[in-house]
Design a protein around this motif. Structure first.
Motif, mmCIF file in Angstrom:
data_model
loop_
_atom_site.group_PDB
_atom_site.id
_atom_site.type_symbol
_atom_site.label_atom_id
_atom_site.label_comp_id
_atom_site.label_asym_id
_atom_site.label_seq_id
_atom_site.Cartn_x
_atom_site.Cartn_y
_atom_site.Cartn_z
ATOM 1 N N GLN A 79 0.841 -1.194 0.000
ATOM 2 C CA GLN A 79 0.000 0.000 0.000
ATOM 3 C C GLN A 79 0.878 1.247 0.000
ATOM 4 O O GLN A 79 2.093 1.177 0.179
ATOM 5 C CB GLN A 79 -0.928 0.002 1.211
ATOM 6 C CG GLN A 79 -0.234 0.035 2.554
ATOM 7 C CD GLN A 79 -1.193 -0.164 3.696
ATOM 8 O OE1 GLN A 79 -1.470 -1.283 4.111
ATOM 9 N NE2 GLN A 79 -1.725 0.936 4.224
ATOM 10 N N ALA A 80 0.211 2.382 -0.196
ATOM 11 C CA ALA A 80 0.937 3.647 -0.145
ATOM 12 C C ALA A 80 1.411 3.900 1.279
ATOM 13 O O ALA A 80 0.742 3.508 2.245
ATOM 14 C CB ALA A 80 0.027 4.774 -0.604
ATOM 15 N N PRO A 81 2.548 4.547 1.442
ATOM 16 C CA PRO A 81 3.027 4.842 2.804
ATOM 17 C C PRO A 81 2.010 5.669 3.589
ATOM 18 O O PRO A 81 1.351 6.553 3.035
ATOM 19 C CB PRO A 81 4.319 5.625 2.561
ATOM 20 C CG PRO A 81 4.746 5.264 1.185
ATOM 21 C CD PRO A 81 3.484 5.029 0.415
ATOM 22 N N PHE A 82 1.880 5.378 4.864
ATOM 23 C CA PHE A 82 0.962 6.133 5.710
ATOM 24 C C PHE A 82 1.329 7.608 5.762
ATOM 25 O O PHE A 82 0.473 8.465 5.970
ATOM 26 C CB PHE A 82 0.959 5.556 7.131
ATOM 27 C CG PHE A 82 0.429 4.152 7.223
ATOM 28 C CD1 PHE A 82 -0.829 3.839 6.754
ATOM 29 C CD2 PHE A 82 1.204 3.140 7.776
ATOM 30 C CE1 PHE A 82 -1.332 2.548 6.840
ATOM 31 C CE2 PHE A 82 0.713 1.849 7.876
ATOM 32 C CZ PHE A 82 -0.548 1.542 7.397
ATOM 33 N N SER A 83 2.602 7.913 5.581
ATOM 34 C CA SER A 83 3.052 9.301 5.595
ATOM 35 C C SER A 83 2.619 10.065 4.356
ATOM 36 O O SER A 83 2.685 11.296 4.326
ATOM 37 C CB SER A 83 4.574 9.348 5.703
ATOM 38 O OG SER A 83 5.164 8.687 4.586
ATOM 39 N N GLY A 84 2.200 9.342 3.317
ATOM 40 C CA GLY A 84 1.796 9.977 2.077
ATOM 41 C C GLY A 84 2.947 10.365 1.175
ATOM 42 O O GLY A 84 2.742 11.043 0.163
ATOM 43 N N VAL A 85 4.156 9.921 1.506
ATOM 44 C CA VAL A 85 5.336 10.303 0.742
ATOM 45 C C VAL A 85 6.023 9.062 0.197
ATOM 46 O O VAL A 85 6.324 8.125 0.961
ATOM 47 C CB VAL A 85 6.333 11.108 1.610
ATOM 48 C CG1 VAL A 85 7.580 11.464 0.803
ATOM 49 C CG2 VAL A 85 5.671 12.347 2.165
ATOM 50 N N GLY A 86 6.260 9.029 -1.119
ATOM 51 C CA GLY A 86 7.039 7.950 -1.701
ATOM 52 C C GLY A 86 6.191 6.876 -2.350
ATOM 53 O O GLY A 86 4.953 6.879 -2.267
ATOM 54 N N PRO A 87 6.855 5.917 -2.997
ATOM 55 C CA PRO A 87 6.154 4.824 -3.668
ATOM 56 C C PRO A 87 5.553 3.832 -2.678
ATOM 57 O O PRO A 87 5.823 3.887 -1.473
ATOM 58 C CB PRO A 87 7.261 4.171 -4.498
ATOM 59 C CG PRO A 87 8.519 4.460 -3.747
ATOM 60 C CD PRO A 87 8.320 5.816 -3.144
ATOM 61 N N ASN A 88 4.748 2.923 -3.184
ATOM 62 C CA ASN A 88 4.156 1.883 -2.339
ATOM 63 C C ASN A 88 5.233 1.085 -1.608
ATOM 64 O O ASN A 88 6.347 0.906 -2.124
ATOM 65 C CB ASN A 88 3.321 0.921 -3.173
ATOM 66 C CG ASN A 88 1.977 1.513 -3.550
ATOM 67 O OD1 ASN A 88 1.701 2.694 -3.289
ATOM 68 N ND2 ASN A 88 1.131 0.708 -4.168
ATOM 69 N N VAL A 89 4.857 0.622 -0.426
ATOM 70 C CA VAL A 89 5.736 -0.241 0.361
ATOM 71 C C VAL A 89 4.941 -1.474 0.778
ATOM 72 O O VAL A 89 3.725 -1.561 0.576
ATOM 73 C CB VAL A 89 6.303 0.493 1.599
ATOM 74 C CG1 VAL A 89 7.165 1.672 1.177
ATOM 75 C CG2 VAL A 89 5.179 0.941 2.533
ATOM 76 N N PHE A 90 5.616 -2.417 1.407
ATOM 77 C CA PHE A 90 4.993 -3.668 1.834
ATOM 78 C C PHE A 90 5.055 -3.737 3.361
ATOM 79 O O PHE A 90 6.098 -4.046 3.940
ATOM 80 C CB PHE A 90 5.713 -4.857 1.201
ATOM 81 C CG PHE A 90 5.549 -4.922 -0.294
ATOM 82 C CD1 PHE A 90 4.607 -5.765 -0.872
ATOM 83 C CD2 PHE A 90 6.324 -4.127 -1.128
ATOM 84 C CE1 PHE A 90 4.445 -5.821 -2.251
ATOM 85 C CE2 PHE A 90 6.173 -4.176 -2.502
ATOM 86 C CZ PHE A 90 5.228 -5.021 -3.067
ATOM 87 N N TYR A 91 3.933 -3.419 4.007
ATOM 88 C CA TYR A 91 3.882 -3.390 5.463
ATOM 89 C C TYR A 91 3.760 -4.795 6.038
ATOM 90 O O TYR A 91 3.197 -5.695 5.411
ATOM 91 C CB TYR A 91 2.708 -2.547 5.945
ATOM 92 C CG TYR A 91 2.932 -1.062 5.842
ATOM 93 C CD1 TYR A 91 3.749 -0.401 6.752
ATOM 94 C CD2 TYR A 91 2.340 -0.316 4.826
ATOM 95 C CE1 TYR A 91 3.966 0.968 6.662
ATOM 96 C CE2 TYR A 91 2.531 1.053 4.723
ATOM 97 C CZ TYR A 91 3.360 1.690 5.644
ATOM 98 O OH TYR A 91 3.580 3.037 5.555
ATOM 99 N N THR A 92 4.273 -4.967 7.262
ATOM 100 C CA THR A 92 4.055 -6.222 7.987
ATOM 101 C C THR A 92 2.565 -6.451 8.189
ATOM 102 O O THR A 92 1.763 -5.515 8.147
ATOM 103 C CB THR A 92 4.736 -6.188 9.371
ATOM 104 O OG1 THR A 92 4.167 -5.112 10.138
ATOM 105 C CG2 THR A 92 6.231 -5.999 9.255
ATOM 106 N N CYS A 93 2.207 -7.678 8.440
ATOM 107 C CA CYS A 93 0.800 -8.024 8.682
ATOM 108 C C CYS A 93 0.426 -7.912 10.150
ATOM 109 O O CYS A 93 -0.622 -8.414 10.563
ATOM 110 C CB CYS A 93 0.521 -9.436 8.160
ATOM 111 S SG CYS A 93 0.577 -9.558 6.356
ATOM 112 N N HIS A 94 1.251 -7.295 10.961
ATOM 113 C CA HIS A 94 0.917 -7.113 12.366
ATOM 114 C C HIS A 94 1.121 -5.662 12.766
ATOM 115 O O HIS A 94 1.782 -4.893 12.065
ATOM 116 C CB HIS A 94 1.763 -8.030 13.251
ATOM 117 C CG HIS A 94 3.131 -7.494 13.518
ATOM 118 N ND1 HIS A 94 4.151 -7.535 12.606
ATOM 119 C CD2 HIS A 94 3.632 -6.863 14.610
ATOM 120 C CE1 HIS A 94 5.228 -6.970 13.111
ATOM 121 N NE2 HIS A 94 4.944 -6.552 14.320
#
Length: 617
Positions: A258-273
């Protein structure tokens, strides 16, 4: 029942590879190639011969945190601990290895380091300077070398966050694991970046020659990238931090793009926890985000004190007690667990570092007299009482090296939310308590187990120093003199009390906690002074002062807690006895708040207020 995903243990130290289940990845990352050494035969004396003088554990009230009577031992232990940190740090780049063997052989130093290790080395250098172990010039040169290396390390461009694994020899981001050549998927850890950023703030406040450079690095780190503003469960009133993220899909490890929560930069892959437990070392990252204006103050309420009461959450370790309270319009269930008449807010695993590592830098018990001011000393008493009740003769349970080789999470099972616990012995003895109102065949099958070969971790005693100085020092003296778990770099990382097996290894994280604890105890709260400046105080103190946990000491009329045994005394501390930090006004507010609690009768707390001269930088 809602899905409850596993936490990252030990500052996310194990997130190095994808491909297996996340829990397996976490458990295996620090199982290093060289096994821990066994203790010599002379160290394997039976417990009756090895136990320190038996002292009653007072479950009715806090003990003294005045460490000054024990200065000689503490200074000697700190000097030896610093020797281990020096041995595992490359002088050319200023990066500490994650660990080194008990003989301090440079060839045994690990081929990896992390942001937490680097941060710990930075504050340990400041601590060593304050304790007179190294000179100001030496400290400045060391700090300059490390800051210079940090300035050129590869980072996530959008957030400024550091990757979790680098080579301590040259600062390269690791993509293969040094010990076995396995693939490393570069990870950006919430809590590890928190500890590094905290240390950079301390350097900026404590070393004028490096203030601008350290502050620039600190300011470049955006903790908003970790904060999920949407509560992931209706049982939480606010959002909380994710465990971290990868820039690319990490093999078959669970990850959400998803897109970073900060709203800056390309999509990242967050942990599932999510980091959804209040009593967790991960709160340092939340504190920093709030101070920086990158995370809303509601982040302090987006975590569980305990899981909710009721049968839907009967998988947790205990049936919690407590009530809901409203803070800033947010309803929080102030749950607590019980141990021998005491009530406390548990950590996930029941370990000491989850509860008390952030307290090394933030004067939580002073700023939150009706929350942390009760919970921290009770947590220490629970650990002490468990050591007595289990027949160990010693206490202090926290993740550390395994005396049988590798790395393992240790804790007080009954004091952690995780149902199958962080165990306190090598046999994985699992206490299984009944769950009130939810009778099942699977609960209450082992409420009073017989424990086996308990494993104590010296850094846990140092973390308790500010809440029971006498008990911590007596425990450590026994570990050194009777269990012989001491070497050229200070206390070895762990020791099994019955067999005498010793993990003859030094971990930089554990050694850095020891350095910070001693500096606070003997150098007037030095670590807290360097971190908790006016901006930190102004952002966090009002939030902490508003909270009331359901923690409490055992009532005096209760017989529970009167037994004597091999713990250390817990007998009477002032809520403000550890040095408060920040400005003088901040200390006055803390004392005024505590006095209001004392004379207003809030909760079940009896606070004695101590005033101590504050160190200025």
């Amino acid at each position: 029942m809602p899905l409850h995903l596993p936490r990252l243990p030990r500052s996310g130290r194990a997130l190095r590879a994808g491909g297996a289940a996340l829990a397996a990845t976490l458990a295996g990352a620090v199982a290093l190639a060289a096994p821990a050494s066994a203790a010599p035969a002379s160290a394997a004396a039976p417990l009756a011969a090895a136990a320190p003088t038996a002292l009653a554990v007072d479950t009715h009230g806090p003990a003294s945190g005045d460490a000054s009577p024990y200065a000689a031992d503490l200074r000697r232990w700190a000097a030896d601990t610093w020797r281990s940190l020096d041995a595992m740090t490359d002088p050319a780049v200023g990066l500490p290895a994650d660990n080194i063997d008990g003989a301090l052989d440079p060839a045994s130093a690990s081929g990896h380091t992390s942001p937490t290790n680097i941060g710990g080395y930075l504050w340990s250098t400041l601590a060593a300077r304050g304790l007179g172990i190294i000179s100001a010039d030496d400290a400045r040169a060391r700090l300059a070398t490390t800051v210079g290396t940090l300035e050129r390390l590869e980072r996530n461009a959008a957030s400024g966050m550091f990757y979790n694994w680098y080579s301590p020899a040259d600062g390269r981001k690791l993509t293969t694991w040094p010990e076995d050549g396995s693939v490393v998927h570069p990870f950006l850890s919430t809590v590890d970046n928190g500890w590094l950023a905290a240390a950079l703030r301390m350097v900026a406040n404590g070393e004028p020659a490096l203030a601008d450079r350290a502050r620039a690095l600190y300011d470049s780190m955006d903790f908003g990238v970790f904060f999920d503003p949407t509560p992931y469960t209706p049982n939480l009133p606010a959002g909380t931090n994710k465990g971290g993220f990868w820039e690319e899909q990490p093999g078959d490890t669970c990850a959400s793009e998803q897109a970073p929560f900060s709203g800056v930069g390309p999509n990242v892959f967050y942990t599932c926890h999510w980091y959804d437990t209040t009593v967790s070392e991960s709160r340092i990252a939340t504190y920093l985000g709030i101070v920086n204006g990158q995370i809303p103050s509601s982040g302090l309420y987006g975590t569980f004190r305990t899981m909710p009461a009721g049968c839907d959450y009967s998988w947790q370790e205990q049936s919690p007690v407590g009530e809901s309270r409203v803070y800033d319009g947010l309803t929080v269930y102030e749950g607590a667990y019980r141990y021998d008449g005491m009530r406390f807010v548990p950590s996930w695993g029941g370990s000491m570092f989850e509860a008390l590592m952030p307290d090394l830098l933030v004067p939580e018990e002073v700023w939150g007299p009706t929350s942390w001011g009760v919970n921290h000393p009770v947590t220490v008493a629970v650990q002490e009482k468990h050591g007595q009740d289990a027949g160990y003769g010693y206490w202090g349970f926290s993740p550390a090296s395994n005396p049988d080789g590798g790395y393992r999470e240790y804790g007080v099972d009954a004091a952690g939310m995780r149902a199958d616990g962080y165990f306190s012995d090598q046999e994985n003895t699992d206490v299984d308590l009944p769950f009130d109102g939810c009778p099942t065949a699977e609960r209450g099958t082992n409420p009073a187990p017989a424990y086996g070969d308990g494993v104590v971790t010296p850094h846990a005693s140092f973390l308790a120093l500010g809440y029971d100085a006498r008990g911590a020092v007596e425990n450590l003296r026994g570990i050194e003199r009777e269990l012989h778990a001491y070497g050229p770099g200070g206390f070895y990382d762990a020791v099994a009390v019955h067999s005498g097996r010793i993990a003859e290894r030094y971990l930089s994280l554990d050694q850095s906690m020891i350095m910070a604890a001693v500096a606070n105890g003997l150098d007037d709260g030095a670590m807290r002074t360097l971190f908790a400046d006016d901006a930190v105080r102004d952002a966090l103190q009002p939030l902490m002062a508003a909270q009331t946990f359901s923690a409490a000491w055992a009532p005096r009329s209760e017989p529970a807690g009167e037994a004597t045994g091999g713990g250390a005394a817990v007998a009477g501390i002032a809520a403000g006895e550890l040095a408060a930090t920040g400005s003088g006004a901040g200390g006055a507010v803390a004392v005024a708040t505590a006095l209001a609690v004392l004379f207003g009768g809030a909760g079940t707390i009896a606070l004695a207020i101590g005033w101590r001269r504050r160190r200025t930088t």
